[in-house]
Design a protein around this motif. Structure first.
Motif, PDB file in Angstrom:
ATOM      1  N   GLY A  60       0.804  -1.226   0.000  1.00 32.20           N
ATOM      2  CA  GLY A  60       0.000   0.000   0.000  1.00 32.20           C
ATOM      3  C   GLY A  60       0.830   1.265   0.000  1.00 32.20           C
ATOM      4  N   TRP A  61       1.932   1.233   0.833  1.00 31.30           N
ATOM      5  CA  TRP A  61       2.763   2.447   0.869  1.00 31.30           C
ATOM      6  C   TRP A  61       3.386   2.765  -0.474  1.00 31.30           C
ATOM      7  CZ3 TRP A  61       7.828   2.059  -0.435  1.00 31.30           C
ATOM      8  CH2 TRP A  61       8.406   0.765  -0.437  1.00 31.30           C
ATOM      9  N   PHE A  62       3.713   1.720  -1.245  1.00 32.24           N
ATOM     10  CA  PHE A  62       4.314   1.953  -2.562  1.00 32.24           C
ATOM     11  C   PHE A  62       3.294   2.575  -3.521  1.00 32.24           C
ATOM     12  CE2 PHE A  62       7.458   1.340  -5.777  1.00 32.24           C
ATOM     13  CZ  PHE A  62       6.778   1.031  -6.941  1.00 32.24           C
ATOM     14  N   ILE A  63       2.035   2.111  -3.406  1.00 32.50           N
ATOM     15  CA  ILE A  63       0.973   2.666  -4.250  1.00 32.50           C
ATOM     16  C   ILE A  63       0.696   4.128  -3.876  1.00 32.50           C
ATOM     17  CG2 ILE A  63      -1.466   2.463  -4.859  1.00 32.50           C
ATOM     18  CD1 ILE A  63      -1.199  -0.554  -4.393  1.00 32.50           C
ATOM     19  N   GLY A  64       0.688   4.435  -2.576  1.00 33.12           N
ATOM     20  CA  GLY A  64       0.460   5.826  -2.144  1.00 33.12           C
ATOM     21  C   GLY A  64       1.537   6.761  -2.612  1.00 33.12           C
ATOM     22  N   LEU A  65       2.808   6.288  -2.531  1.00 31.85           N
ATOM     23  CA  LEU A  65       3.934   7.104  -2.981  1.00 31.85           C
ATOM     24  C   LEU A  65       3.792   7.465  -4.452  1.00 31.85           C
ATOM     25  CD1 LEU A  65       6.666   8.458  -2.465  1.00 31.85           C
ATOM     26  CD2 LEU A  65       7.736   6.237  -2.916  1.00 31.85           C
ATOM     27  N   MET A  66       3.422   6.488  -5.236  1.00 31.12           N
ATOM     28  CA  MET A  66       3.262   6.731  -6.677  1.00 31.12           C
ATOM     29  C   MET A  66       2.133   7.740  -6.940  1.00 31.12           C
ATOM     30  SD  MET A  66       5.605   5.054  -8.305  1.00 31.12           S
ATOM     31  CE  MET A  66       6.615   5.521  -6.879  1.00 31.12           C
ATOM     32  N   CYS A  67       1.041   7.681  -6.187  1.00 33.00           N
ATOM     33  CA  CYS A  67      -0.069   8.623  -6.360  1.00 33.00           C
ATOM     34  C   CYS A  67       0.349  10.055  -6.003  1.00 33.00           C
ATOM     35  CB  CYS A  67      -1.264   8.193  -5.502  1.00 33.00           C
ATOM     36  SG  CYS A  67      -2.026   6.657  -6.098  1.00 33.00           S
ATOM     37  N   ALA A  68       1.158  10.215  -4.958  1.00 33.06           N
ATOM     38  CA  ALA A  68       1.621  11.544  -4.551  1.00 33.06           C
ATOM     39  C   ALA A  68       2.501  12.162  -5.621  1.00 33.06           C
ATOM     40  CB  ALA A  68       2.365  11.445  -3.213  1.00 33.06           C
ATOM     41  N   VAL A  69       3.365  11.359  -6.170  1.00 27.37           N
ATOM     42  CA  VAL A  69       4.250  11.867  -7.245  1.00 27.37           C
ATOM     43  C   VAL A  69       3.422  12.326  -8.430  1.00 27.37           C
ATOM     44  CG1 VAL A  69       6.034  11.224  -8.911  1.00 27.37           C
ATOM     45  CG2 VAL A  69       6.239  10.501  -6.519  1.00 27.37           C
ATOM     46  N   ALA A  70       2.392  11.544  -8.783  1.00 26.89           N
ATOM     47  CA  ALA A  70       1.546  11.915  -9.932  1.00 26.89           C
ATOM     48  C   ALA A  70       0.792  13.214  -9.657  1.00 26.89           C
ATOM     49  CB  ALA A  70       0.568  10.771 -10.228  1.00 26.89           C
ATOM     50  N   LEU A  71       0.267  13.435  -8.387  1.00 28.36           N
ATOM     51  CA  LEU A  71      -0.448  14.658  -8.035  1.00 28.36           C
ATOM     52  C   LEU A  71       0.476  15.870  -8.108  1.00 28.36           C
ATOM     53  CD1 LEU A  71      -3.044  16.021  -7.027  1.00 28.36           C
ATOM     54  CD2 LEU A  71      -2.339  15.433  -4.679  1.00 28.36           C
ATOM     55  N   LEU A  72       1.702  15.723  -7.640  1.00 27.96           N
ATOM     56  CA  LEU A  72       2.668  16.820  -7.674  1.00 27.96           C
ATOM     57  C   LEU A  72       2.959  17.255  -9.110  1.00 27.96           C
ATOM     58  CD1 LEU A  72       4.604  18.714  -6.199  1.00 27.96           C
ATOM     59  CD2 LEU A  72       6.313  16.876  -6.233  1.00 27.96           C
ATOM     60  N   ILE A  73       3.121  16.286 -10.009  1.00 28.66           N
ATOM     61  CA  ILE A  73       3.378  16.606 -11.421  1.00 28.66           C
ATOM     62  C   ILE A  73       2.198  17.346 -12.030  1.00 28.66           C
ATOM     63  CG2 ILE A  73       3.733  15.577 -13.719  1.00 28.66           C
ATOM     64  CD1 ILE A  73       5.316  13.351 -12.334  1.00 28.66           C
ATOM     65  N   LEU A  74       0.967  16.959 -11.659  1.00 24.25           N
ATOM     66  CA  LEU A  74      -0.228  17.611 -12.201  1.00 24.25           C
ATOM     67  C   LEU A  74      -0.297  19.067 -11.748  1.00 24.25           C
ATOM     68  CD1 LEU A  74      -2.907  17.434 -13.719  1.00 24.25           C
ATOM     69  CD2 LEU A  74      -3.975  16.582 -11.606  1.00 24.25           C
ATOM     70  N   ILE A  75       0.026  19.344 -10.465  1.00 16.36           N
ATOM     71  CA  ILE A  75       0.001  20.727  -9.941  1.00 16.36           C
ATOM     72  C   ILE A  75       1.013  21.584 -10.684  1.00 16.36           C
ATOM     73  CG2 ILE A  75       0.464  22.144  -7.894  1.00 16.36           C
ATOM     74  CD1 ILE A  75      -0.669  19.811  -6.205  1.00 16.36           C
ATOM     75  N   LEU A  76       2.221  21.057 -10.925  1.00 20.67           N
ATOM     76  CA  LEU A  76       3.257  21.822 -11.615  1.00 20.67           C
ATOM     77  C   LEU A  76       2.820  22.179 -13.036  1.00 20.67           C
ATOM     78  CD1 LEU A  76       6.525  19.961 -10.493  1.00 20.67           C
ATOM     79  CD2 LEU A  76       5.790  22.268  -9.863  1.00 20.67           C
ATOM     80  N   LEU A  77       2.161  21.244 -13.712  1.00 16.65           N
ATOM     81  CA  LEU A  77       1.699  21.524 -15.085  1.00 16.65           C
ATOM     82  C   LEU A  77       0.662  22.643 -15.090  1.00 16.65           C
ATOM     83  CD1 LEU A  77       1.381  17.876 -16.519  1.00 16.65           C
ATOM     84  CD2 LEU A  77       3.085  19.613 -17.107  1.00 16.65           C
ATOM     85  N   ILE A  78      -0.257  22.655 -14.088  1.00 14.44           N
ATOM     86  CA  ILE A  78      -1.281  23.710 -14.027  1.00 14.44           C
ATOM     87  C   ILE A  78      -0.636  25.065 -13.802  1.00 14.44           C
ATOM     88  CG2 ILE A  78      -3.253  24.563 -12.680  1.00 14.44           C
ATOM     89  CD1 ILE A  78      -3.994  21.614 -12.170  1.00 14.44           C
ATOM     90  N   VAL A  79       0.349  25.157 -12.885  1.00  9.88           N
ATOM     91  CA  VAL A  79       1.030  26.431 -12.615  1.00  9.88           C
ATOM     92  C   VAL A  79       1.730  26.942 -13.851  1.00  9.88           C
ATOM     93  CG1 VAL A  79       2.869  27.514 -11.278  1.00  9.88           C
ATOM     94  CG2 VAL A  79       1.252  25.951 -10.154  1.00  9.88           C
TER      95      VAL A  79
END
Length: 1197
Positions: free
Chosen positions: A1061-1080
């Motif tokens: 589970g922790w590995f899946i959560g880590l991957m989701c956080a990385v994907a959310l961070l990339i999405l925020i950077l693209l919007i900015v």
């Protein structure tokens, strides 16, 4: 009556003598007759006068003779009787005079030197005694070199040098050549060459001539041994070093200067002085040599003062230093000048040549056959320089002390016989001798008294066609030569007159046999000892004729056509009728029906068109007639009738001349197709009645022609008209015109002389056609003589043959030949002379100086000395090399030893042997080949091929895969091509994208056949490359791939981590961070402001297109988030390991294959092009390429 027969260039026995006479008379000889005739002895075979024997083999002295009764033999040695019964080592062959002296047998063997001496054989019977030449027996000798102390020779650069050989005197003299310690021939050229006496001459020396292994060899061919002289050392001192030494000891004022310059004009070293003389014998080879020194190297040329060097007999050997003239004669005497020249001048030497001559025959005495009371002579003429003296012997005894014969009188070179009796039979010897040699010839006088005999069978039946020639044989023999007479019937008168031709061999010829010529003929042969007669029967048959000939036909397709052919023949002969289409057999088709008098073709097709011929054959003659079938399409409308022309008519002969006549005719109707030409044919009613032959043709607008005729022909003429449709029927025959007889105008063509046996010459020619005879009694005068000799022409006249055999000729001698036609009115013009050769025999000797030079492991060069043409004894076809593999040096057993052969046409003296097996022993020999076959082989020459690279190992198996190890097994190479010294194993891992990892290499001893490879990665595919090695290098590789076993525990742990589970959560956080950077970034761009990435790009530019730095010329550095290390200088290779064509014209694809192409630190290309089918293994850890993100991920799998 005198009967003296002379046959050039032969010593034939009486049997062959009578064969010659009877052959000349064209009469077969009864073998029973030969058994009854006495004959004095004749020597048929003997050893050469100077006979050098091999001391390691038995001595065989040949002496063969024939006679009736068979002769007995005896020998003399050194002038006294040689009693062979008292020497256990000597025996005589049964029914022969040949001696065999036992040398090699251990029990009774002796030494060859014991039997040196002069031997002579005598063959004797009750009619006389023949003797052989004096045969000098000497064993060959190959002595050792005399011991001598050789002092090293020192010569200044540019000066001349002479290295003496001084070989031991052998018997026969040895062949000299120079080699080094490695048994390699020393190279010779204009500057360095060997003289005739074996010394080695340097016109000027160079520093590279310095060596201490100049070795002179003497090869004694007779005993097949080679003797070696002690090596000679030659040291060449350089001029530069000598100048330095002199300069160091001299002042500037007296500097040496030009005195050490080596250039100088030529000086003759051999021969010495300005003039010399040489004496040589006629027929030998003249050898003159001049060797000069000087710098630059002099060139030699030769001239003959007051004349030209003889063409076709002059050869320049040894780089023009040796003048060779073969087969010299007295005309070659004179002064010969050799001139040596270079840029600085010239020198010359004059050699006065005197040609002497051992005796040679002008007229050799030949056997003489006489009857009692007749006279004759033996003539013995020879020439030489000085003039030879002539002496006679009778039965081997000088004629002065021989028993007296009142019928014999000696007059110099002639023995004259008058009123001989049977007791006068004897064998006479003529000896012609001078200080340079002698000639000995045996010639017998045989006195025979034989009554006539007729050899033709009694009541022989001859059948001929009317108006054809008839030949009635009467073969006879007798001494004196009988006279022949012919009678018709039992009580008829002697035949005579122009209607008969009487041949010298007894044959009666009736040129034109008529019906009344039939009957019984009697041949009578008589001489003073008796008379004999024989009867023969002659039957005359009616000629076969086609009275209804096939006619030209035009038929429509699918129609039916018939050709007629009715024949008339003699009632006692059985004819056969055959049909041909276009000169070939009829098609095998049931549509063709052959009747008794016709040929019918049903359902005609286009293929049936052509010429059809009817042939009627009997046992005595043959006639034929032809007609053409034209197949046309069925008519669609009534056509205009086009047909062959009607035959011409009203033929008339005018203006009769001996060789011409004028023919005139009236043409027939052309049937709507213009006449294109007229064909004139003739019939010879005397020789070929009913047979029409083409004579000439003229244009269709003419109706008169002047015809050229041949003598002695009974002509009739007819004319045929020709248009586009075809030929007309022949016209009616003209009146007959019989031309007068004349001498032949032509001689036979196709004259050639070849030998069917080594001692004969077969003269052949194309006989004249009947109309070329120009008269009755056609015969041929055959003449021959040996080319370039002093003999007169020998001639014989024959009839009804097209070849003549001359026996007793020397082997492969050139002859001048001519064949002249003649008839009862005289001979034809003088014929042209043709050159022919007597029969070939197998070559006498093997090529000399056989050498083998191994070029590489599969190729060898073979060299030999050519065989002299006089020993080839025939037309040189070339040389043949026989070679075979003896053994493999690697110890492999030869399952099958195959002897191979290579032929080299022409007078080649070298050849290449391809396809040899490396590391093997071979043996070979060479033979010379002529039209008769192969000569003796040279002694076998053995050579070895060096090692080569081996073939691939016979197999490579990988077994027992584990987590970190594999087991390799292999087999040795099937063709090691040497000694295998070890194996090389290379291997590297292969990932899932088929990229190669780092290459490992292991050396393995030669005695190993398996290997356990440890410390491998689990679950990894490996590629293996396996080679065998000899001392030459590695051979072909064999490749294989294998995979190690996967570790199941580690595989399961990898699956568990991916599902935590922790590995899946880590991957989701990385994907959310990339999405925020693209919007900015999107918002900042729309407002026109700069964002950090843009600022970085503005500051540094695009890293993919950064220019080179100006200070050091290196490319700009590229970094990513994972690797901040700079790329190697000059690396522009993208991650997919390719260089795009549009980026660079110098693509790696043009130079190498993929990762094999690399660059140095200065950007230079160091990859190597590889043409191998299997790419060389790539070492992945040494690549200078930038790491690819995909590759980086794959490395963790």
């Amino acid at each position: 009556m005198e009967w003296s027969i002379s046959i050039s260039e032969s010593r034939l026995s009486l049997v062959l003598f009578f064969c010659q006479i009877i052959t000349a008379l064209d009469v077969p000889l009864d073998p029973k007759l030969l058994e009854e005739l006495p004959q004095p002895p004749t020597i048929t075979q003997q050893s050469p006068k100077d006979y050098i024997v091999d001391p390691r083999e038995n001595i065989v002295i040949q002496c063969e003779a024939k006679g009736k009764p068979p002769p007995s033999f005896s020998w003399t040695r050194n002038g006294t009787h040689f009693d062979i019964d008292k020497d256990v080592r000597v025996r005589m062959k049964p029914h022969s005079g040949t001696l065999i002296i036992n040398i090699i047998n251990d029990e009774n063997g002796g030494k060859a030197e014991t039997y040196e001496g002069v031997y002579q054989c005598t063959a004797r019977n009750e009619l006389g005694a023949a003797i052989s030449n004096n045969i000098v027996i000497r064993p060959s000798r190959s002595p050792l070199w005399t011991k001598e102390k050789l002092v090293p020779k020192t010569v200044i650069e540019g000066q001349y040098a002479i290295l003496p050989c001084r070989p031991p005197a052998g018997l026969p003299p040895p062949i000299i050549f120079w080699m080094d310690n490695s048994f390699q021939k020393l190279p010779q050229n204009n500057r360095v060459s060997q003289s005739l006496n074996g010394d080695l001459y340097f016109s000027n020396v160079k520093p590279e001539d310095s060596r201490d292994d100049y070795i002179c060899y003497a090869r004694f061919n007779h005993t097949q041994t080679i003797q070696q002289k002690q090596p000679i050392s030659l040291k060449v001192e350089r001029v530069d070093s000598l100048n330095e030494t002199i300069t160091a000891n001299m002042s500037d004022s007296d500097f040496y200067g030009d005195r050490l310059s080596p250039e100088r004009r030529p000086t003759l070293l051999l021969p010495t002085g300005s003039t010399s003389s040489k004496t040589e014998l006629r027929g030998n080879t003249l050898l003159l040599e001049c060797i000069a020194e000087g710098l630059p190297t002099p060139l030699i040329r030769w001239i003959k003062e007051g004349g030209e060097l003889p063409a076709n007999r002059t050869f320049l050997d040894n780089f023009h230093k040796t003048l060779k003239i073969i087969d010299i004669s007295e005309a070659d005497s004179g002064k010969y000048k050799c001139i040596a020249s270079n840029l600085l001048g010239s020198a010359h030497h004059v050699i006065t040549v005197t040609v002497k001559a051992a005796p040679y025959w002008i007229r050799e005495p030949t056997n003489l056959v006489l009857s009692p009371g007749e006279s004759g002579s033996l003539i013995c003429r020879a020439n030489g320089k000085p003039k030879p003296s002539i002496s006679w012997l009778a039965n081997g005894v000088p004629i002065a002390i021989a028993p007296e014969d009142p019928s014999r009188n000696v007059d110099g070179d002639t023995v004259i016989f008058t009123d001989v009796q049977e007791r006068s039979s004897a064998v006479y010897q003529c000896n012609a001798s001078n200080e340079y040699g002698y000639l000995l010839a045996n010639a017998f006088v045989n006195v025979l008294a034989e009554p006539p005999r007729i050899l033709t069978p009694h009541n022989e039946l001859y059948q001929v066609i009317a108006n054809k020639p008839a030949l009635l044989d009467c073969a006879f023999f007798g001494s004196p030569v009988p006279e022949i007479e012919w009678f018709k019937g039992v009580k008829g008168s002697v035949l005579q007159g122009n209607q008969y031709v009487f041949h010298k061999n007894g044959t009666l010829e009736i040129p034109v046999a008529q019906k009344d010529s039939a009957g019984m003929y009697t041949c009578v042969a008589r001489n003073k000892l008796g008379k004999v007669q024989n009867e023969v029967q002659l039957e005359i048959k009616e000629p076969t004729m086609i009275i209804k000939q096939p006619e030209y036909k035009v038929v429509q397709r699918t129609g039916q056509v018939s050709f007629g052919c009715t024949i008339k023949h003699d009632a006692t002969l059985v004819p056969t009728v055959t049909w041909l289409k276009d000169s070939a057999e009829l098609p095998n088709d049931e549509r063709f029906i052959v009747g008794k008098h016709n040929l019918t073709i049903m359902n005609v097709t286009d293929k049936d068109g052509g010429a059809y011929t009817c042939i009627a054959n009997t046992t005595l003659d043959s006639v034929s007639a032809s007609a053409v079938l034209t197949v046309v399409a069925p008519p669609t409308a009534p056509p205009v009738v086009y047909d062959r022309p009607d035959p011409p008519f009203d033929l008339e002969l005018t203006d009769h001349q001996e060789r011409t006549v004028q023919l005139t005719w009236i043409p027939g109707n052309d049937n709507n197709s213009p006449i294109m030409k007229f064909v004139i044919e003739y019939e010879d009613a005397m020789r070929e009645p009913g047979i029409w032959n083409y004579l000439t043709e003229i244009s269709g607008i003419l109706t008169t022609v002047q015809l050229k005729l041949s003598p002695y022909v009974n002509y009739s003429f007819r004319v045929i008209a020709v248009n586009d449709i075809g030929n007309s029927q022949p016209s009616e025959a003209s009146e007959q015109y019989f031309t007068k007889a004349a001498k032949p105008d032509d001689n036979p063509t196709g004259v050639q002389g070849i030998g069917s046996e080594p001692d004969n010459l077969v003269i052949m020619w194309e006989p004249l056609k009947h109309f070329q005879s120009n008269g009755p009694g056609l015969q041929y005068k055959v003449s021959w003589r040996q080319k370039d000799g002093d003999d007169d022409w020998t001639s014989v006249t024959v009839a009804n043959v097209s070849k003549y055999i001359v026996s007793g000729t020397p082997t492969f001698a050139p002859y001048e030949i001519k064949v002249q036609a003649l008839n009862d009115l005289g001979p034809a013009p003088e014929p042209t002379t043709t050159i022919g050769h007597s029969g070939e025999d197998l070559p006498m000797v093997a090529p000399g100086n056989l050498q083998v030079q191994v070029v590489n492991s599969t190729l060898a060069k073979v060299q030999w000395d050519p065989v002299l043409l006089k020993y080839v004894r025939g037309h040189l076809q070339g040389y043949k090399i026989y070679y075979m593999k003896v053994e493999s040096l690697s110890g492999r057993i030869n399952q099958h030893v195959e002897k191979k052969a290579l032929s080299f046409p022409g007078n080649k003296t070298h050849g290449m042997l391809p396809g040899l097996e490396p590391y093997s022993t071979y043996k070979l020999n060479v033979r010379v080949v002529n039209g008769k076959g192969e000569g003796p082989a040279t002694p076998d020459e053995t050579f070895k091929t060096p090692e080569g690279v081996p073939s691939a190992p016979s197999f490579l198996k990988i077994t027992n895969p584990n987590l970190d190890s594999l087991t390799l097994e292999w087999g040795p190479p099937s063709h090691p091509n040497g000694v295998v010294v070890g194996y090389i194993l290379k291997f590297q891992p292969i990932n899932n994208t088929h990229e190669l990892g780092r290459l490992e290499e292991i050396s393995i001893p030669a005695n190993e056949t398996s290997l356990i490879l440890s410390n491998l990665n689990y679950s990894t595919r490996y590629k293996f490359y396996f080679y065998a090695q000899t001392s030459v290098g590695a051979g072909s590789q064999i490749t294989e791939e294998a995979v190690t076993i996967m570790d199941e525990a580690k595989a399961s742990r990898q699956v568990d981590i991916a599902t935590q589970g922790w590995f899946i959560g880590l991957m989701c956080a990385v994907a959310l961070l990339i999405l925020i950077l693209l919007i900015v970034c999107f918002i900042r761009r729309n407002k026109g402001g700069k964002y950090p990435v843009k600022e970085k790009e503005d500051a540094h530019g695009d890293p993919e297109i950064q220019p080179m730095k100006e200070d050091d010329g290196t490319l700009g550095e590229y970094s990513d988030a994972d690797d901040h290390k700079p790329l190697k200088k000059g690396s522009r290779t993208p991650s997919d390991r390719t260089v795009k064509k549009e980026d660079s014209d110098d693509s790696l694809v043009d130079y190498g294959e993929g990762v094999n192409g690399q660059f140095n630190e200065d950007g230079s290309f160091i990859g190597q092009y590889s043409g191998k089918k299997e790419k060389e293994p790539a070492e992945g850890n040494e690549s200078s390429e930038a790491p690819s993100p995909v590759n980086a991920m794959n490395s963790f799998v």
